[in-house]
Design a protein around this motif. Sequence first.
Motif, PDB file in Angstrom:
ATOM      1  N   ALA A  44      24.389  98.497  48.205  1.00 17.32           N
ATOM      2  CA  ALA A  44      24.757  98.640  46.704  1.00 17.32           C
ATOM      3  C   ALA A  44      23.354  98.389  45.720  1.00 17.32           C
ATOM      4  N   ILE A  45      22.730  97.476  46.102  1.00 16.44           N
ATOM      5  CA  ILE A  45      21.391  97.258  45.327  1.00 16.44           C
ATOM      6  C   ILE A  45      20.426  98.470  45.236  1.00 16.44           C
ATOM      7  N   ARG A  46      20.333  99.006  46.457  1.00 10.67           N
ATOM      8  CA  ARG A  46      19.573 100.288  46.598  1.00 10.67           C
ATOM      9  C   ARG A  46      20.238 101.508  45.465  1.00 10.67           C
ATOM     10  N   ASN A  47      21.596 101.467  45.749  1.00 11.64           N
ATOM     11  CA  ASN A  47      22.236 102.529  44.853  1.00 11.64           C
ATOM     12  C   ASN A  47      22.017 102.426  43.840  1.00 11.64           C
ATOM     13  N   LEU A  48      22.300 101.264  43.169  1.00  4.39           N
ATOM     14  CA  LEU A  48      22.178 100.931  41.539  1.00  4.39           C
ATOM     15  C   LEU A  48      20.680 101.343  41.177  1.00  4.39           C
ATOM     16  N   THR A  49      19.623 101.005  42.150  1.00  2.00           N
ATOM     17  CA  THR A  49      18.269 101.103  41.679  1.00  2.00           C
ATOM     18  C   THR A  49      18.092 102.903  41.636  1.00  2.00           C
ATOM     19  N   GLU A  50      18.496 103.506  42.711  1.00  2.00           N
ATOM     20  CA  GLU A  50      18.339 105.030  42.716  1.00  2.00           C
ATOM     21  C   GLU A  50      19.131 105.426  41.581  1.00  2.00           C
ATOM     22  N   LYS A  51      20.152 105.215  41.147  1.00  2.94           N
ATOM     23  CA  LYS A  51      20.856 105.869  40.053  1.00  2.94           C
ATOM     24  C   LYS A  51      20.302 105.670  38.690  1.00  2.94           C
ATOM     25  N   ILE A  52      19.519 104.274  38.446  1.00  2.00           N
ATOM     26  CA  ILE A  52      18.839 104.124  37.140  1.00  2.00           C
ATOM     27  C   ILE A  52      17.546 104.913  37.605  1.00  2.00           C
ATOM     28  N   MET A  53      16.771 105.102  38.486  1.00  2.00           N
ATOM     29  CA  MET A  53      15.704 105.962  38.707  1.00  2.00           C
ATOM     30  C   MET A  53      15.933 107.475  38.401  1.00  2.00           C
ATOM     31  N   SER A  54      17.104 107.983  38.678  1.00  2.00           N
ATOM     32  CA  SER A  54      17.415 109.350  38.394  1.00  2.00           C
ATOM     33  C   SER A  54      17.713 109.759  36.932  1.00  2.00           C
ATOM     34  N   LEU A  55      17.638 108.727  36.044  1.00  2.00           N
ATOM     35  CA  LEU A  55      18.109 108.988  34.597  1.00  2.00           C
ATOM     36  C   LEU A  55      16.899 109.539  33.934  1.00  2.00           C
ATOM     37  N   LYS A  56      17.187 110.739  33.237  1.00  2.00           N
ATOM     38  CA  LYS A  56      15.972 110.891  32.124  1.00  2.00           C
ATOM     39  C   LYS A  56      15.830 109.999  31.092  1.00  2.00           C
ATOM     40  N   GLY A  57      14.457 109.880  30.850  1.00  2.00           N
ATOM     41  CA  GLY A  57      14.121 108.859  29.883  1.00  2.00           C
ATOM     42  C   GLY A  57      13.551 107.538  30.354  1.00  2.00           C
ATOM     43  N   VAL A  58      13.952 107.607  31.898  1.00  2.00           N
ATOM     44  CA  VAL A  58      13.564 106.353  32.593  1.00  2.00           C
ATOM     45  C   VAL A  58      11.979 106.511  33.027  1.00  2.00           C
ATOM     46  N   GLU A  59      11.112 105.678  32.651  1.00  2.00           N
ATOM     47  CA  GLU A  59       9.764 105.913  33.016  1.00  2.00           C
ATOM     48  C   GLU A  59       9.380 105.328  34.566  1.00  2.00           C
ATOM     49  N   ASN A  60       9.761 104.083  34.672  1.00  2.00           N
ATOM     50  CA  ASN A  60       9.371 103.499  36.010  1.00  2.00           C
ATOM     51  C   ASN A  60      10.414 102.495  36.296  1.00  2.00           C
ATOM     52  N   VAL A  61      10.778 102.456  37.709  1.00  2.00           N
ATOM     53  CA  VAL A  61      11.698 101.387  38.125  1.00  2.00           C
ATOM     54  C   VAL A  61      11.163 100.776  39.106  1.00  2.00           C
ATOM     55  N   LYS A  62      11.206  99.549  39.467  1.00  2.00           N
ATOM     56  CA  LYS A  62      10.344  98.708  40.453  1.00  2.00           C
ATOM     57  C   LYS A  62      11.864  97.617  41.035  1.00  2.00           C
ATOM     58  N   LEU A  63      11.778  97.784  42.330  1.00  2.00           N
ATOM     59  CA  LEU A  63      12.758  96.817  43.045  1.00  2.00           C
ATOM     60  C   LEU A  63      11.922  95.993  43.850  1.00  2.00           C
ATOM     61  N   THR A  64      12.100  94.703  43.715  1.00  2.00           N
ATOM     62  CA  THR A  64      11.632  93.529  44.483  1.00  2.00           C
ATOM     63  C   THR A  64      12.746  92.702  44.847  1.00  2.00           C
ATOM     64  N   THR A  65      12.641  92.505  46.212  1.00  2.00           N
ATOM     65  CA  THR A  65      13.815  91.621  46.852  1.00  2.00           C
ATOM     66  C   THR A  65      13.332  90.735  47.615  1.00  2.00           C
TER      67      THR A  65
END
Length: 131
Positions: A103-124
């Motif tokens: 679920a955390i991975r899905n959340l991260t990937e959905k945000i990554m795919s948005l236009k206007g998002v410059e960078n996404v970093k997941l640390t777990t």
Amino acid sequence: MSLPKKLLNEFDEVLIDRGYNSRSKGIRDALKDYIVRYQWMKDMGGDRLGIVAVIYEHHYPEVMEDITDIQHKYRDQINASMHLHLSEKNCLEVIIVKGDVSAIRNLTEKIMSLKGVENVKLTTTSSTKNN
């Protein structure tokens, strides 16, 4: 492959700072790093505790609303979030997550795919349960 001039200039500066002799070698290394990070994220399992750091351009149409909508869909995994203004153009959203890594991975990937998002970093890290 085409890249915005600003991004290419920034990449070239990093290559110079790191002592690369060729842009091709730098691109190969960057692609390998991207693939390793993706595979690491894909291979995680179980419950995790983590942080999703998102840098986005807040003037981009509907990006703030899209990020908020995604967070509402994953409210079972989100414990808290914090919003910071980095500049006139960019914002940082820090999202604290806990739960099943898929679920955390899905959340991260959905945000990554948005236009206007410059960078996404997941640390777990692994999540421990108190019994």
